[in-house]
Design an enzyme around this catalytic site. Structure first.
Site, mmCIF file in Angstrom:
data_model
loop_
_atom_site.group_PDB
_atom_site.id
_atom_site.type_symbol
_atom_site.label_atom_id
_atom_site.label_comp_id
_atom_site.label_asym_id
_atom_site.label_seq_id
_atom_site.Cartn_x
_atom_site.Cartn_y
_atom_site.Cartn_z
ATOM 1 N N GLY A 236 0.825 -1.201 0.000
ATOM 2 C CA GLY A 236 0.000 0.000 0.000
ATOM 3 C C GLY A 236 0.858 1.250 0.000
ATOM 4 C CB SER A 237 -0.006 4.714 0.840
ATOM 5 O OG SER A 237 -0.277 4.731 2.226
ATOM 6 C CB THR A 238 5.229 5.840 1.223
ATOM 7 O OG1 THR A 238 5.704 5.222 0.016
ATOM 8 C CG2 THR A 238 6.425 6.180 2.096
ATOM 9 C CB VAL A 240 -0.457 2.977 5.261
ATOM 10 C CG1 VAL A 240 -0.882 1.793 6.129
ATOM 11 C CG2 VAL A 240 -1.655 3.873 4.981
ATOM 12 N N GLY A 241 2.739 2.607 5.402
ATOM 13 C CA GLY A 241 3.897 1.784 5.718
ATOM 14 C C GLY A 241 4.721 2.373 6.851
ATOM 15 C CD GLU A 258 4.790 -3.779 -3.997
ATOM 16 O OE1 GLU A 258 4.425 -2.811 -4.705
ATOM 17 O OE2 GLU A 258 4.352 -4.931 -4.135
ATOM 18 C CB CYS A 292 3.135 -0.200 -6.372
ATOM 19 S SG CYS A 292 1.789 -0.148 -5.168
#
Length: 490
Positions: A236-238, A240-241, A258, A292
């Site tokens: 998902g998104s950076t 949230v990561g 990822e 992505c």
């Protein structure tokens, strides 16, 4: 065996402990077709208590599943794979309806997923098989085993939900782990519940696989912080990561993240321009740019810049736009109104900054026809952000060395590609690009199940793909056996 189509009403429930259950949050969610907003189905969202229950079920079931033989695990996986293959037509239609992807995208996604699933069949032999190592101690046998890790949290996005799920779920189960899976609710059927049905039909013991239909309002950080999970697999998104990394700090939970990319396609001075146009077109507009690893920046050497721009603009203007259920459509809808609003906001900001529009698209509902910006600066807002939509940008450079510098001038590093007639040069330069993968004479969005996939910098940590996922989803244990008595000094 009954078909997917017979269970549409069942698939809109969560699957916990081997049972299909309605969510107890008191809230419902409509899964909608992104093209026309028609309702695919309505789901009852699960609450936090149900998620906690799923993790406990998974922990209990995993202890028994971990002790099964390789042949037992292989038989269940084969049955699940056969079920999904037998229902390929229904599944690809669900991919089209839930994700807004074209028929080609659905075929590609199913194919990638099938490759992941079949690779998992080889993984069942990776645990409990010792590898011998020498010892400096006389008559000592050293052996190293791979053992199941425990319970894997799997969280997948809206864009390639079928494939993003298979690369975690099937290896995890093959290696003796339990799984608690959360698909994006927008694509809940094809992103999660279809696998629950496949495993139910295959006879997987209750609790080994659980798939929860819920949202952030209900679950909060439970999927990240639950004490019964040992590993978090997230795509998902950076942003949230980074949040996951923060809330799990100090817990010793392992992560495979990822995240987003700002992926460059470098077209060097000796490139075949016609082929570069082919690569840049497919590698930008596949699934409307919602990948992505999709091309985000097209970096072109000045020697071939004018020719490339002319041919690329002509090609992009010809791309069919509209309903993804039409087999001729190339560019369909973005996943929802919010995403379309976001992309249009990026377009308007680029125009306000004075960027040159070579192809002017338009919006119709969630469908945005392609835009192309040329003579773009790598310092512009367009070049600094992941677009995740059908918006191309072409950045001119004077030298191949400058192309590398521009490619690396980003805080992300998921994937990249180089187009050149000199293959040796292309491979050498690929090592200078700061990305998890680089492809010579192909696009950045390339995926194969038997090689490592993942990013560097803010594009994530960990790697998917066999053999690397085996390393991620197991723990190593050293066992020594002293065959004769040792003399001890005291």
């Amino acid at each position: 065996m009954q078909k997917v189509g017979d269970f549409t009403d069942q698939l809109n429930k969560s699957y916990i402990g081997g049972k299909w259950v309605d969510g107890q949050s008191g809230r419902t969610y409509d899964i909608q077709d992104p093209y026309d907003d028609s309702i695919v189905t309505t789901v009852s969202l699960a609450n936090k208590q149900q998620i906690e229950s799923a993790f406990k079920e998974a922990e209990d079931a995993q202890k028994k599943w971990a002790k099964t033989s390789a042949e037992q695990r292989r038989k269940v996986l084969i049955k699940a794979i056969n079920y999904l293959e037998d229902n390929k037509e229904e599944i690809t239609q669900l991919i089209i309806r839930e994700t807004g992807g074209t028929g080609l995208k659905a075929e590609v996604e199913f194919g990638f997923g099938l490759s992941d699933m079949k690779d998992s069949l080889k993984m069942v032999d990776e645990i409990y098989q010792p590898k011998d190592y020498s010892s400096q101690t006389p008559n000592k046998q050293n052996r190293v085993y791979r053992l199941p890790l425990g319970v894997i949290t799997s969280i997948t996005p809206f864009n390639f939900p079928f494939n993003m799920a298979t690369r975690t779920i099937f290896p995890a189960i093959a290696l003796g782990n339990g799984v608690v899976h959360k698909p994006d609710a927008q694509v809940g059927l094809v992103g999660g519940q279809i696998f629950a049905k496949a495993f139910e039909e295959a006879g997987l013991p209750a609790g080994v696989f659980n798939s929860i239909l819920t949202d952030v309002q209900e679950c909060g950080d439970e999927f990240f912080t639950n004490p019964h999970t040992d590993f978090i697999s997230f795509t998902g998104s950076t942003d949230v990561g980074k949040h996951i990394s923060k809330v799990t700090g100090g817990t010793m939970k392992q992560l495979a993240l990822e995240l987003g990319g700002n992926n460059p396609l470098l077209i060097l001075d000796d490139a075949d321009v016609d082929q570069a146009v082919n690569i840049a077109t497919f590698g930008k507009f596949m699934h409307n740019g919602q990948i992505c690893a999709i091309t985000n920046r097209i970096i072109v050497h000045r020697n071939v810049y004018d020719e490339f721009v002319k041919k690329y603009v002509e090609r992009v203007k010809q791309l069919p736009v509209g309903d993804p259920k039409d087999p001729n459509t190339v560019v369909g809808p973005l996943i929802n109104k919010q995403q379309a609003d976001k992309v249009m906001g990026m377009i308007e900001k680029a125009k306000e900054q004075g960027l040159t529009v070579a192809v002017e698209g338009e919006r119709n509902g969630n469908v945005i026809s392609p835009y192309v910006f040329v003579d773009v600066s790598n310092n512009s807002s367009l070049a600094k952000n992941e677009i995740f939509g059908p918006v191309a940008q072409v950045i001119p450079v004077e030298t191949n060395e400058e192309a590398i510098r521009v490619a690396n001038d980003t805080d992300r590093g998921l994937s990249a590609a180089i187009v050149t007639s000199d293959l040796e040069k292309g491979e050498r330069l690929s090592l200078e690009i700061e990305s998890g993968t680089t492809h010579v004479n192909d696009m950045p969005a390339v995926l194969e199940s038997n090689v490592p996939f993942g990013g560097v910098k803010n594009s994530g940590v960990g790697r998917f793909g066999y053999d690397w996922v085996v390393e991620e989803f197991t723990t190593t244990k050293w066992v020594s056996v002293q065959k004769e008595q040792l003399p001890y000094p005291f």
